[in-house]
Design a protein around this motif. Structure first.
Motif, short mmCIF file in Angstrom:
data_model
loop_
_atom_site.label_atom_id
_atom_site.label_comp_id
_atom_site.label_asym_id
_atom_site.label_seq_id
_atom_site.Cartn_x
_atom_site.Cartn_y
_atom_site.Cartn_z
N THR A 195 1.02 9.08 -2.23
CA THR A 195 2.42 8.71 -2.44
C THR A 195 3.40 9.79 -2.02
O THR A 195 4.61 9.60 -2.11
CB THR A 195 2.68 8.33 -3.91
N GLY A 196 2.90 10.93 -1.55
CA GLY A 196 3.76 11.98 -1.02
C GLY A 196 4.17 11.64 0.41
O GLY A 196 3.68 10.66 0.99
N PRO A 197 5.05 12.44 1.01
CA PRO A 197 5.54 12.15 2.36
C PRO A 197 4.42 11.98 3.40
O PRO A 197 4.44 11.05 4.19
CB PRO A 197 6.42 13.35 2.68
N LYS A 198 3.44 12.87 3.39
CA LYS A 198 2.36 12.79 4.38
C LYS A 198 1.49 11.54 4.16
O LYS A 198 1.13 10.84 5.10
CB LYS A 198 1.51 14.05 4.36
N ILE B 276 0.86 -1.17 0.00
CA ILE B 276 0.00 0.00 0.00
C ILE B 276 0.90 1.22 0.00
O ILE B 276 2.04 1.12 0.43
CB ILE B 276 -0.95 0.00 1.23
N PRO B 277 0.51 2.31 -0.57
CA PRO B 277 -0.83 2.66 -0.98
C PRO B 277 -1.25 2.16 -2.37
O PRO B 277 -2.39 2.38 -2.77
CB PRO B 277 -0.83 4.19 -0.94
N ASP B 278 -0.35 1.50 -3.13
CA ASP B 278 -0.80 0.94 -4.41
C ASP B 278 -1.90 -0.09 -4.14
O ASP B 278 -1.92 -0.71 -3.07
CB ASP B 278 0.36 0.29 -5.16
N LEU B 279 -2.79 -0.25 -5.07
CA LEU B 279 -3.92 -1.17 -4.90
C LEU B 279 -3.56 -2.56 -5.41
O LEU B 279 -3.09 -2.70 -6.53
CB LEU B 279 -5.14 -0.65 -5.64
N ALA C 109 7.02 2.61 -5.93
CA ALA C 109 5.82 2.61 -6.78
C ALA C 109 5.82 1.38 -7.68
O ALA C 109 6.82 1.06 -8.32
CB ALA C 109 5.78 3.88 -7.62
N ALA C 110 4.69 0.69 -7.71
CA ALA C 110 4.56 -0.50 -8.55
C ALA C 110 4.64 -0.13 -10.02
O ALA C 110 5.17 -0.87 -10.83
CB ALA C 110 3.25 -1.21 -8.27
N VAL D 191 -3.97 -7.92 -10.01
CA VAL D 191 -3.79 -6.70 -10.78
C VAL D 191 -3.34 -5.61 -9.81
O VAL D 191 -3.94 -5.42 -8.76
CB VAL D 191 -5.12 -6.27 -11.47
N ILE D 192 -2.27 -4.91 -10.17
CA ILE D 192 -1.76 -3.83 -9.34
C ILE D 192 -2.11 -2.50 -10.01
O ILE D 192 -1.83 -2.31 -11.20
CB ILE D 192 -0.22 -3.92 -9.17
N LEU D 193 -2.73 -1.61 -9.24
CA LEU D 193 -3.09 -0.29 -9.74
C LEU D 193 -2.32 0.77 -8.96
O LEU D 193 -2.14 0.63 -7.75
CB LEU D 193 -4.59 -0.06 -9.59
N PRO D 194 -1.87 1.83 -9.63
CA PRO D 194 -1.11 2.85 -8.92
C PRO D 194 -1.99 3.63 -7.95
O PRO D 194 -3.17 3.85 -8.21
CB PRO D 194 -0.59 3.76 -10.04
N ALA D 195 -1.38 4.03 -6.85
CA ALA D 195 -2.09 4.84 -5.85
C ALA D 195 -2.27 6.27 -6.35
O ALA D 195 -1.46 6.75 -7.16
CB ALA D 195 -1.29 4.85 -4.55
#
Length: 93
Positions: free
Chosen positions: A67-70, A29-32, A88-89, A58-62
């Motif tokens: 994906t930022g620091p917070k 996570i946070p990728d799906l 990042a996937a 199946v991998i989907l991008p977050a």
């Protein structure tokens, strides 16, 4: 011809948190991390997994906000119990 066997383990809390390919962190996570039943073509929710079920992963991008620091501080690999940096996937998404 000999095929290489791959072993994918997906850890779960309320959702799919991390996937380990041959015991190495592959995606977190946070990728799906989504699973689809190969027989019916329908999504498989965590409460509906069955032993021996064949699925396609199946991998989907977050979203960029996650994906930022917070976002990673709140819902990144450490939240999933994975001691590895987020990677990042799908790069550049």
């Amino acid at each position: 011809m000999i095929s290489k066997l791959w072993y994918l383990l997906i850890t779960v809390k309320n959702e799919n948190m991390a996937a380990f390919l041959n015991e190495e962190v592959h995606v977190t996570i946070p990728d799906l991390i989504c699973c689809i039943n190969t027989r019916t073509g329908t999504p498989v929710t965590n409460s509906n997994y069955e032993l021996g079920m064949q699925v396609v992963v199946v991998i989907l991008p977050a979203p960029k906000e996650f994906t930022g620091p917070k976002g990673l501080e709140i819902f990144g690999p450490r939240y999933a119990g994975v001691d590895a940096p987020y990677r990042a996937a799908i790069p550049n998404c």
